[in-house]
Design a protein around this motif. Structure first.
Motif, mmCIF file in Angstrom:
data_model
loop_
_atom_site.group_PDB
_atom_site.id
_atom_site.type_symbol
_atom_site.label_atom_id
_atom_site.label_comp_id
_atom_site.label_asym_id
_atom_site.label_seq_id
_atom_site.Cartn_x
_atom_site.Cartn_y
_atom_site.Cartn_z
ATOM 1 N N PHE A 101 -9.383 58.083 84.834
ATOM 2 C CA PHE A 101 -10.030 59.391 84.728
ATOM 3 C C PHE A 101 -10.163 59.826 83.269
ATOM 4 O O PHE A 101 -11.173 60.402 82.874
ATOM 5 C CB PHE A 101 -9.247 60.434 85.533
ATOM 6 C CG PHE A 101 -9.185 60.158 87.016
ATOM 7 C CD1 PHE A 101 -10.261 59.572 87.673
ATOM 8 C CD2 PHE A 101 -8.062 60.493 87.758
ATOM 9 C CE1 PHE A 101 -10.221 59.325 89.037
ATOM 10 C CE2 PHE A 101 -8.013 60.256 89.129
ATOM 11 C CZ PHE A 101 -9.098 59.665 89.769
ATOM 12 N N GLU A 102 -9.134 59.540 82.467
ATOM 13 C CA GLU A 102 -9.191 59.894 81.050
ATOM 14 C C GLU A 102 -10.293 59.112 80.339
ATOM 15 O O GLU A 102 -11.073 59.684 79.560
ATOM 16 C CB GLU A 102 -7.839 59.608 80.395
ATOM 17 C CG GLU A 102 -7.802 59.914 78.907
ATOM 18 C CD GLU A 102 -6.485 59.512 78.260
ATOM 19 O OE1 GLU A 102 -6.369 59.658 77.030
ATOM 20 O OE2 GLU A 102 -5.581 59.026 78.975
ATOM 21 N N PHE A 103 -10.356 57.808 80.595
ATOM 22 C CA PHE A 103 -11.387 56.978 79.965
ATOM 23 C C PHE A 103 -12.779 57.482 80.330
ATOM 24 O O PHE A 103 -13.675 57.525 79.487
ATOM 25 C CB PHE A 103 -11.236 55.520 80.391
ATOM 26 C CG PHE A 103 -10.034 54.817 79.827
ATOM 27 C CD1 PHE A 103 -9.367 55.308 78.715
ATOM 28 C CD2 PHE A 103 -9.559 53.644 80.413
ATOM 29 C CE1 PHE A 103 -8.260 54.649 78.201
ATOM 30 C CE2 PHE A 103 -8.469 52.985 79.907
ATOM 31 C CZ PHE A 103 -7.802 53.493 78.799
ATOM 32 N N TYR A 104 -12.957 57.857 81.599
ATOM 33 C CA TYR A 104 -14.283 58.282 82.040
ATOM 34 C C TYR A 104 -14.668 59.611 81.397
ATOM 35 O O TYR A 104 -15.824 59.792 80.988
ATOM 36 C CB TYR A 104 -14.336 58.391 83.563
ATOM 37 C CG TYR A 104 -15.760 58.509 84.074
ATOM 38 C CD1 TYR A 104 -16.520 57.372 84.305
ATOM 39 C CD2 TYR A 104 -16.346 59.750 84.289
ATOM 40 C CE1 TYR A 104 -17.829 57.463 84.753
ATOM 41 C CE2 TYR A 104 -17.653 59.858 84.737
ATOM 42 C CZ TYR A 104 -18.386 58.710 84.964
ATOM 43 O OH TYR A 104 -19.693 58.812 85.388
ATOM 44 N N ARG A 105 -13.733 60.535 81.310
ATOM 45 C CA ARG A 105 -14.027 61.817 80.650
ATOM 46 C C ARG A 105 -14.457 61.589 79.206
ATOM 47 O O ARG A 105 -15.366 62.262 78.707
ATOM 48 C CB ARG A 105 -12.803 62.726 80.688
ATOM 49 C CG ARG A 105 -12.501 63.335 82.045
ATOM 50 C CD ARG A 105 -11.443 64.412 81.942
ATOM 51 N NE ARG A 105 -11.004 64.839 83.269
ATOM 52 C CZ ARG A 105 -9.960 64.338 83.904
ATOM 53 N NH1 ARG A 105 -9.244 63.372 83.338
ATOM 54 N NH2 ARG A 105 -9.632 64.767 85.107
ATOM 55 N N MET A 106 -13.803 60.658 78.536
ATOM 56 C CA MET A 106 -14.148 60.363 77.146
ATOM 57 C C MET A 106 -15.524 59.715 77.042
ATOM 58 O O MET A 106 -16.278 59.992 76.108
ATOM 59 C CB MET A 106 -13.088 59.445 76.534
ATOM 60 C CG MET A 106 -11.712 60.077 76.395
ATOM 61 S SD MET A 106 -10.430 58.865 75.951
ATOM 62 C CE MET A 106 -11.092 58.193 74.440
ATOM 63 N N ALA A 107 -15.851 58.857 78.015
ATOM 64 C CA ALA A 107 -17.082 58.059 77.925
ATOM 65 C C ALA A 107 -18.303 58.784 78.459
ATOM 66 O O ALA A 107 -19.434 58.463 78.058
ATOM 67 C CB ALA A 107 -16.897 56.742 78.677
ATOM 68 N N PHE A 108 -18.128 59.755 79.353
ATOM 69 C CA PHE A 108 -19.280 60.345 80.027
ATOM 70 C C PHE A 108 -20.314 60.951 79.088
ATOM 71 O O PHE A 108 -21.522 60.770 79.314
ATOM 72 C CB PHE A 108 -18.844 61.389 81.066
ATOM 73 C CG PHE A 108 -20.000 62.061 81.731
ATOM 74 C CD1 PHE A 108 -20.801 61.368 82.630
ATOM 75 C CD2 PHE A 108 -20.329 63.385 81.429
ATOM 76 C CE1 PHE A 108 -21.892 61.971 83.226
ATOM 77 C CE2 PHE A 108 -21.417 63.985 82.022
ATOM 78 C CZ PHE A 108 -22.204 63.276 82.923
ATOM 79 N N PRO A 109 -19.934 61.692 78.051
ATOM 80 C CA PRO A 109 -20.976 62.220 77.158
ATOM 81 C C PRO A 109 -21.876 61.137 76.586
ATOM 82 O O PRO A 109 -23.086 61.347 76.427
ATOM 83 C CB PRO A 109 -20.162 62.915 76.059
ATOM 84 C CG PRO A 109 -18.883 63.297 76.726
ATOM 85 C CD PRO A 109 -18.589 62.164 77.671
ATOM 86 N N ALA A 110 -21.307 59.969 76.300
ATOM 87 C CA ALA A 110 -22.118 58.859 75.793
ATOM 88 C C ALA A 110 -23.045 58.321 76.874
ATOM 89 O O ALA A 110 -24.197 57.968 76.597
ATOM 90 C CB ALA A 110 -21.218 57.747 75.263
ATOM 91 N N TYR A 111 -22.558 58.258 78.115
ATOM 92 C CA TYR A 111 -23.414 57.801 79.217
ATOM 93 C C TYR A 111 -24.610 58.739 79.378
ATOM 94 O O TYR A 111 -25.743 58.296 79.559
ATOM 95 C CB TYR A 111 -22.633 57.766 80.537
ATOM 96 C CG TYR A 111 -21.456 56.827 80.582
ATOM 97 C CD1 TYR A 111 -21.400 55.701 79.769
ATOM 98 C CD2 TYR A 111 -20.389 57.053 81.448
ATOM 99 C CE1 TYR A 111 -20.312 54.839 79.817
ATOM 100 C CE2 TYR A 111 -19.305 56.205 81.498
ATOM 101 C CZ TYR A 111 -19.262 55.100 80.680
ATOM 102 O OH TYR A 111 -18.188 54.249 80.733
ATOM 103 N N ARG A 112 -24.370 60.021 79.312
ATOM 104 C CA ARG A 112 -25.445 60.994 79.467
ATOM 105 C C ARG A 112 -26.443 60.893 78.306
ATOM 106 O O ARG A 112 -27.657 60.899 78.525
ATOM 107 C CB ARG A 112 -24.881 62.408 79.545
ATOM 108 C CG ARG A 112 -25.929 63.452 79.908
ATOM 109 C CD ARG A 112 -25.446 64.847 79.557
ATOM 110 N NE ARG A 112 -24.299 65.271 80.332
ATOM 111 C CZ ARG A 112 -24.384 65.971 81.471
ATOM 112 N NH1 ARG A 112 -25.557 66.293 81.970
ATOM 113 N NH2 ARG A 112 -23.293 66.354 82.092
ATOM 114 N N ALA A 113 -25.910 60.771 77.095
ATOM 115 C CA ALA A 113 -26.777 60.723 75.912
ATOM 116 C C ALA A 113 -27.588 59.433 75.850
ATOM 117 O O ALA A 113 -28.710 59.426 75.333
ATOM 118 C CB ALA A 113 -25.938 60.868 74.647
ATOM 119 N N ARG A 114 -27.029 58.353 76.393
ATOM 120 C CA ARG A 114 -27.714 57.058 76.333
ATOM 121 C C ARG A 114 -29.023 57.085 77.113
ATOM 122 O O ARG A 114 -30.003 56.444 76.739
ATOM 123 C CB ARG A 114 -26.792 55.966 76.877
ATOM 124 C CG ARG A 114 -27.318 54.551 76.721
ATOM 125 C CD ARG A 114 -26.325 53.553 77.313
ATOM 126 N NE ARG A 114 -25.005 53.715 76.722
ATOM 127 C CZ ARG A 114 -23.883 53.255 77.277
ATOM 128 N NH1 ARG A 114 -23.922 52.643 78.453
ATOM 129 N NH2 ARG A 114 -22.727 53.430 76.671
#
Length: 284
Positions: A101-114
């Motif tokens: 869950f921590e990894f996903y919270r950190m990565a999600f903004p990049a997924y959205r921006a990509r």
């Protein structure tokens, strides 16, 4: 039997399969071999999972699927599955869901921006663990798992999660690509976990295989955290439709051939079992 729209009330097409690949192959061939490009409604049920939570696939079907998606410029199966469950992050987490869950919270903004066009409204796993409201700071999966671990014999209606949010998703927009997956429920049984998914609509060409794989990976994760086997995945689809490609497209040929071979192989064990049962009855 064709499942095309008509004046009669549509009857559900029920697909029973032992793997993600077999389920997709049977759905695809239903479309290919009958008139029309829709199945409404569609009900899939998949079992055949091992005690180790392995997810069986037919490599020929998977390879052919990825090849045609690449040729047409669409996301591959793994990337589609990742929108429902981030399997790579789970592997990195080494069985620690808090880290996942921590990894996903950190990565999600990049997924959205990509890819803001596709991901601007969110992703399925994001809605499941960062819904924006509710207990556990909107992490519906953590709520389910934490309650399951703390309590026994409670109502099974507790183990459900939603991706559809009326505040964000009731829109008059003509085309709205997300969310098609509406709701999930997880039912612990004596045989193991039964997961249920509900779609309003589903794109059979570029999304369905990845959807089935992602749902199975999510269900395997939930079963792992509950400490029980994964028994079955049920997928209910209001309207499954083959769009963005024609049935006569030449690039479909390898996928259709792989699907036919997959279904043929799946029939053989069942036929052998029936023959053995008949011999036993005869001997008796």
């Amino acid at each position: 039997m064709s499942n095309c729209s008509s004046s009669a009330t549509p009857r559900p097409l029920v697909i029973d399969a032992k793997s993600v690949s077999e389920a997709y192959a049977k759905v695809l061939l239903q479309i290919i071999d009958h008139a029309g490009k829709e199945i409404a409604p569609l009900v899939l049920t998949i079992d055949g999972f091992g005690d180790d939570l392995d997810i069986p696939e037919d490599q020929a079907v998977r390879t052919a699927m990825d090849a045609i998606l690449a040729a047409k410029g669409y996301l591959d199966v793994e990337d589609v599955a990742y929108t429902i469950f981030p399997q790579r992050l789970w592997v990195m987490s080494q069985g620690d869901r808090a880290k996942l869950f921590e990894f996903y919270r950190m990565a999600f903004p990049a997924y959205r921006a990509r890819n803001p066009k596709l991901n601007g409204r969110g992703l399925y796993f994001e809605r499941l663990m960062m819904f924006g409201a509710g207990p556990c700071e909107g992490n519906q999966l953590e709520w389910i798992l934490s309650q399951y671990e703390r309590r026994s014999g409670v109502r099974r209606s507790m183990w459900q999660a939603t991706t559809f949010d009326p505040e964000r998703d009731h829109s008059a927009t003509a085309q709205l690509g997300f969310p098609c997956l509406q709701h999930l429920s997880f039912v612990p049984t004596k045989a193991g976990l039964v997961a249920n998914a509900f779609y309003a609509t589903q794109q059979l060409f570029d999304k369905a295989y990845g959807n089935y794989l992602g749902l199975t990976q999510l269900a395997a994760f939930m079963a792992h955290e509950m400490g029980i086997p994964l028994a079955r995945l049920n997928v209910n689809v209001g309207v499954a439709k083959l769009e963005r490609i024609t049935k006569s497209d030449d690039t479909m040929t390898p996928l259709v051939e792989a699907a036919r071979a997959c279904v043929s192989r799946s029939v053989v064990p069942e036929q052998q079992s029936k023959s053995a049962a008949l011999r036993t009855v005869g001997a008796a």
